[in-house]
Design a protein around this motif. Structure first.
Motif, PDB file in Angstrom:
ATOM      1  N   GLU A  15       0.838  -1.188   0.000  1.00 50.72           N
ATOM      2  CA  GLU A  15       0.000   0.000   0.000  1.00 50.72           C
ATOM      3  C   GLU A  15       0.879   1.248   0.000  1.00 50.72           C
ATOM      4  OE1 GLU A  15      -2.653   0.099   3.310  1.00 50.72           O
ATOM      5  OE2 GLU A  15      -3.531   2.037   2.765  1.00 50.72           O
ATOM      6  N   GLY A  16       0.492   2.239  -0.824  1.00 47.20           N
ATOM      7  CA  GLY A  16       1.248   3.484  -0.894  1.00 47.20           C
ATOM      8  C   GLY A  16       2.335   3.499  -1.963  1.00 47.20           C
ATOM      9  N   ARG A  17       2.725   2.301  -2.418  1.00 48.28           N
ATOM     10  CA  ARG A  17       3.761   2.234  -3.455  1.00 48.28           C
ATOM     11  C   ARG A  17       3.127   2.313  -4.841  1.00 48.28           C
ATOM     12  NH1 ARG A  17       8.934   0.311  -1.774  1.00 48.28           N
ATOM     13  NH2 ARG A  17       9.036   0.599   0.486  1.00 48.28           N
ATOM     14  N   ILE A  18       3.967   2.284  -5.865  1.00 44.26           N
ATOM     15  CA  ILE A  18       3.481   2.321  -7.237  1.00 44.26           C
ATOM     16  C   ILE A  18       3.209   0.906  -7.744  1.00 44.26           C
ATOM     17  CG2 ILE A  18       5.841   2.347  -8.138  1.00 44.26           C
ATOM     18  CD1 ILE A  18       4.797   4.009 -10.517  1.00 44.26           C
ATOM     19  N   SER A  19       2.060   0.738  -8.403  1.00 41.26           N
ATOM     20  CA  SER A  19       1.758  -0.521  -9.095  1.00 41.26           C
ATOM     21  C   SER A  19       1.943  -0.271 -10.585  1.00 41.26           C
ATOM     22  CB  SER A  19       0.309  -0.954  -8.850  1.00 41.26           C
ATOM     23  OG  SER A  19       0.086  -1.266  -7.497  1.00 41.26           O
ATOM     24  N   ILE A  20       2.653  -1.178 -11.244  1.00 39.66           N
ATOM     25  CA  ILE A  20       2.883  -1.075 -12.696  1.00 39.66           C
ATOM     26  C   ILE A  20       2.405  -2.360 -13.348  1.00 39.66           C
ATOM     27  CG2 ILE A  20       4.562  -0.765 -14.539  1.00 39.66           C
ATOM     28  CD1 ILE A  20       6.317   0.758 -12.543  1.00 39.66           C
ATOM     29  N   LEU A  21       1.393  -2.232 -14.188  1.00 40.53           N
ATOM     30  CA  LEU A  21       0.853  -3.377 -14.914  1.00 40.53           C
ATOM     31  C   LEU A  21       1.207  -3.225 -16.387  1.00 40.53           C
ATOM     32  CD1 LEU A  21      -1.580  -2.435 -12.639  1.00 40.53           C
ATOM     33  CD2 LEU A  21      -2.213  -4.757 -13.245  1.00 40.53           C
ATOM     34  N   ASN A  22       1.642  -4.307 -16.983  1.00 45.45           N
ATOM     35  CA  ASN A  22       2.151  -4.263 -18.343  1.00 45.45           C
ATOM     36  C   ASN A  22       1.281  -5.040 -19.324  1.00 45.45           C
ATOM     37  OD1 ASN A  22       4.682  -2.778 -17.922  1.00 45.45           O
ATOM     38  ND2 ASN A  22       5.225  -4.542 -16.657  1.00 45.45           N
ATOM     39  N   CYS A  23       1.356  -4.611 -20.584  1.00 42.52           N
ATOM     40  CA  CYS A  23       0.550  -5.222 -21.637  1.00 42.52           C
ATOM     41  C   CYS A  23       1.307  -5.097 -22.958  1.00 42.52           C
ATOM     42  CB  CYS A  23      -0.800  -4.511 -21.706  1.00 42.52           C
ATOM     43  SG  CYS A  23      -1.936  -5.112 -22.953  1.00 42.52           S
ATOM     44  N   ASP A  24       1.340  -6.153 -23.727  1.00 39.67           N
ATOM     45  CA  ASP A  24       1.972  -6.140 -25.049  1.00 39.67           C
ATOM     46  C   ASP A  24       0.943  -6.524 -26.108  1.00 39.67           C
ATOM     47  OD1 ASP A  24       4.428  -7.513 -23.141  1.00 39.67           O
ATOM     48  OD2 ASP A  24       4.860  -5.715 -24.322  1.00 39.67           O
ATOM     49  N   TYR A  25       1.111  -5.974 -27.297  1.00 38.76           N
ATOM     50  CA  TYR A  25       0.197  -6.330 -28.383  1.00 38.76           C
ATOM     51  C   TYR A  25       0.987  -6.614 -29.651  1.00 38.76           C
ATOM     52  CZ  TYR A  25       0.713  -1.398 -29.759  1.00 38.76           C
ATOM     53  OH  TYR A  25       1.210  -0.174 -30.131  1.00 38.76           O
ATOM     54  N   THR A  26       0.362  -7.332 -30.556  1.00 34.42           N
ATOM     55  CA  THR A  26       1.075  -7.728 -31.772  1.00 34.42           C
ATOM     56  C   THR A  26       0.497  -7.086 -33.030  1.00 34.42           C
ATOM     57  OG1 THR A  26      -0.320  -9.697 -31.965  1.00 34.42           O
ATOM     58  CG2 THR A  26       1.772  -9.952 -30.796  1.00 34.42           C
ATOM     59  N   ASN A  27      -0.763  -6.676 -33.000  1.00 37.36           N
ATOM     60  CA  ASN A  27      -1.415  -6.177 -34.209  1.00 37.36           C
ATOM     61  C   ASN A  27      -1.170  -4.672 -34.349  1.00 37.36           C
ATOM     62  OD1 ASN A  27      -3.196  -5.454 -36.284  1.00 37.36           O
ATOM     63  ND2 ASN A  27      -4.684  -7.014 -35.687  1.00 37.36           N
ATOM     64  N   SER A  28      -0.444  -4.281 -35.384  1.00 42.00           N
ATOM     65  CA  SER A  28      -0.101  -2.874 -35.569  1.00 42.00           C
ATOM     66  C   SER A  28      -1.303  -2.022 -36.001  1.00 42.00           C
ATOM     67  CB  SER A  28       1.027  -2.736 -36.592  1.00 42.00           C
ATOM     68  OG  SER A  28       0.644  -3.337 -37.805  1.00 42.00           O
ATOM     69  N   MET A  29      -2.451  -2.665 -36.294  1.00 47.53           N
ATOM     70  CA  MET A  29      -3.647  -1.904 -36.654  1.00 47.53           C
ATOM     71  C   MET A  29      -4.356  -1.331 -35.423  1.00 47.53           C
ATOM     72  SD  MET A  29      -3.494  -2.056 -39.848  1.00 47.53           S
ATOM     73  CE  MET A  29      -5.003  -1.164 -40.157  1.00 47.53           C
ATOM     74  N   PHE A  30      -4.036  -1.845 -34.248  1.00 42.32           N
ATOM     75  CA  PHE A  30      -4.665  -1.314 -33.036  1.00 42.32           C
ATOM     76  C   PHE A  30      -4.303   0.156 -32.880  1.00 42.32           C
ATOM     77  CE2 PHE A  30      -6.567  -5.054 -31.897  1.00 42.32           C
ATOM     78  CZ  PHE A  30      -5.752  -6.061 -31.443  1.00 42.32           C
ATOM     79  N   ASP A  31      -5.311   1.004 -32.627  1.00 41.01           N
ATOM     80  CA  ASP A  31      -5.043   2.432 -32.496  1.00 41.01           C
ATOM     81  C   ASP A  31      -5.676   3.028 -31.239  1.00 41.01           C
ATOM     82  OD1 ASP A  31      -7.560   3.847 -34.782  1.00 41.01           O
ATOM     83  OD2 ASP A  31      -7.696   2.295 -33.234  1.00 41.01           O
ATOM     84  N   TYR A  32      -6.243   2.178 -30.390  1.00 39.39           N
ATOM     85  CA  TYR A  32      -6.865   2.676 -29.164  1.00 39.39           C
ATOM     86  C   TYR A  32      -6.735   1.590 -28.114  1.00 39.39           C
ATOM     87  CZ  TYR A  32     -10.130   5.531 -26.453  1.00 39.39           C
ATOM     88  OH  TYR A  32     -10.707   6.346 -25.503  1.00 39.39           O
ATOM     89  N   PHE A  33      -6.336   2.006 -26.904  1.00 38.86           N
ATOM     90  CA  PHE A  33      -6.037   1.031 -25.865  1.00 38.86           C
ATOM     91  C   PHE A  33      -6.739   1.438 -24.577  1.00 38.86           C
ATOM     92  CE2 PHE A  33      -2.853  -0.983 -28.449  1.00 38.86           C
ATOM     93  CZ  PHE A  33      -2.437   0.041 -29.280  1.00 38.86           C
ATOM     94  N   LEU A  34      -7.219   0.440 -23.852  1.00 36.94           N
ATOM     95  CA  LEU A  34      -8.020   0.703 -22.669  1.00 36.94           C
ATOM     96  C   LEU A  34      -7.573  -0.204 -21.531  1.00 36.94           C
ATOM     97  CD1 LEU A  34     -10.016   0.156 -25.411  1.00 36.94           C
ATOM     98  CD2 LEU A  34     -11.576   1.442 -23.955  1.00 36.94           C
ATOM     99  N   TRP A  35      -7.804   0.249 -20.315  1.00 37.38           N
ATOM    100  CA  TRP A  35      -7.615  -0.561 -19.123  1.00 37.38           C
ATOM    101  C   TRP A  35      -8.935  -0.668 -18.372  1.00 37.38           C
ATOM    102  CZ3 TRP A  35      -3.461  -3.437 -17.736  1.00 37.38           C
ATOM    103  CH2 TRP A  35      -2.244  -3.165 -18.368  1.00 37.38           C
ATOM    104  N   TYR A  36      -9.242  -1.898 -17.947  1.00 37.66           N
ATOM    105  CA  TYR A  36     -10.435  -2.174 -17.158  1.00 37.66           C
ATOM    106  C   TYR A  36     -10.022  -2.836 -15.861  1.00 37.66           C
ATOM    107  CZ  TYR A  36     -13.438  -1.342 -21.240  1.00 37.66           C
ATOM    108  OH  TYR A  36     -14.101  -0.779 -22.300  1.00 37.66           O
ATOM    109  N   LYS A  37     -10.821  -2.570 -14.835  1.00 37.45           N
ATOM    110  CA  LYS A  37     -10.645  -3.219 -13.535  1.00 37.45           C
ATOM    111  C   LYS A  37     -11.855  -4.117 -13.298  1.00 37.45           C
ATOM    112  CE  LYS A  37     -11.195  -0.783  -9.649  1.00 37.45           C
ATOM    113  NZ  LYS A  37     -10.838   0.137  -8.522  1.00 37.45           N
ATOM    114  N   LYS A  38     -11.620  -5.307 -12.764  1.00 35.66           N
ATOM    115  CA  LYS A  38     -12.736  -6.224 -12.530  1.00 35.66           C
ATOM    116  C   LYS A  38     -12.661  -6.828 -11.141  1.00 35.66           C
ATOM    117  CE  LYS A  38     -15.351 -10.012 -14.621  1.00 35.66           C
ATOM    118  NZ  LYS A  38     -15.624 -10.684 -13.339  1.00 35.66           N
TER     119      LYS A  38
END
Lengths: 114, 114
Positions: A15-38
């Motif tokens: 608690e109080g520290r930084i959380s870093i979540l990572n994501c990689d993609y392969t399709n160069s056509m992607f032009d919009y990126f989103l993060w969701y919490k569940k």
């Protein structure tokens, strides 16, 4: 073929520290990126997004960074709070695909340790 | 953000039966989608629900198994037909507003098939 990948299935942060979540993609056509919490037994909640014309977007404690050359994005949460404990999904879409459907990663379970 | 509701929230069904899931969105939504999240997996798009016409299905999903209706702008149903235990999943409805890129999700329907 997994076009959006989250290679860390889980992450624990004090608690109080930084959380870093990572994501990689392969399709160069992607032009919009989103993060969701569940949370369990709930639908995904939209957190923050970024267009491919930007490299950073900030909203309160949440910042998303996009590195197009590396096809990589990350979500930074500062400071991390116990209520941030959830599964986080990154998702990508492409206007090229017409209906701009979302392609999701496999998720990262974030646990904030009090 | 859009307000999206689903019912039922959960159900336990017998093999060979069918279940219809309802989704209601507020008037900001123009596009509606149906997703499935199998246990331990990511979200997978089943189809785009088109108002007044046949849904657009993703690869691996067919109308006979997952018939979808969208009789008006704010309401859609997904039927899971002739169910088997492999259909046990969370089924999620989402919506997106005109010109928007982010999708907002309903709370999901947790289906267990015995």
């Amino acid at each position: 073929d997994q076009q959006v990948k989250q290679n860390s299935p889980s992450l624990s942060v004090q608690e109080g520290r930084i959380s870093i979540l990572n994501c990689d993609y392969t399709n160069s056509m992607f032009d919009y990126f989103l993060w969701y919490k569940k949370y369990p037994a709930e639908g995904p909640t939209f957190l923050i997004s970024i267009s491919s014309i930007k490299d950073k977007n900030e909203d309160g404690r949440f910042t998303v960074f996009l590195n197009k050359s590396a096809k990589h994005l990350s979500l930074h949460i500062v400071p991390s709070q116990p209520g941030d404990s959830a599964v986080y999904f990154c998702a990508a879409s492409a206007a090229y695909f017409g209906n701009e459907k979302l392609t999701f990663g496999t998720g990262t379970r974030l646990t904030i340790i009090p | 953000s859009a307000v999206i509701s689903q019912k039922p929230s959960r159900d336990i069904c017998q093999r060979g039966t069918s279940l219809t899931i309802q989704c209601q969105v507020d008037s900001q939504v123009t596009m509606m989608f149906w997703y499935r999240q199998q246990p331990g997996q990511s979200l997978t798009l089943i189809a785009t629900a088109n108002q007044g016409s046949e849904a657009t299905y993703e690869s691996g999903f067919v109308i006979d198994k997952f018939p979808i209706s969208r009789p008006n702008l704010t309401f859609s149903t997904l039927t899971v037909s002739n169910m088997s235990p492999e259909d046990s999943s969370i089924y999620l409805c989402s919506g997106r507003g005109q010109g928007a890129r982010a999708q907002y999700f309903g709370p999901g329907t947790r289906l267990t098939v015995l």
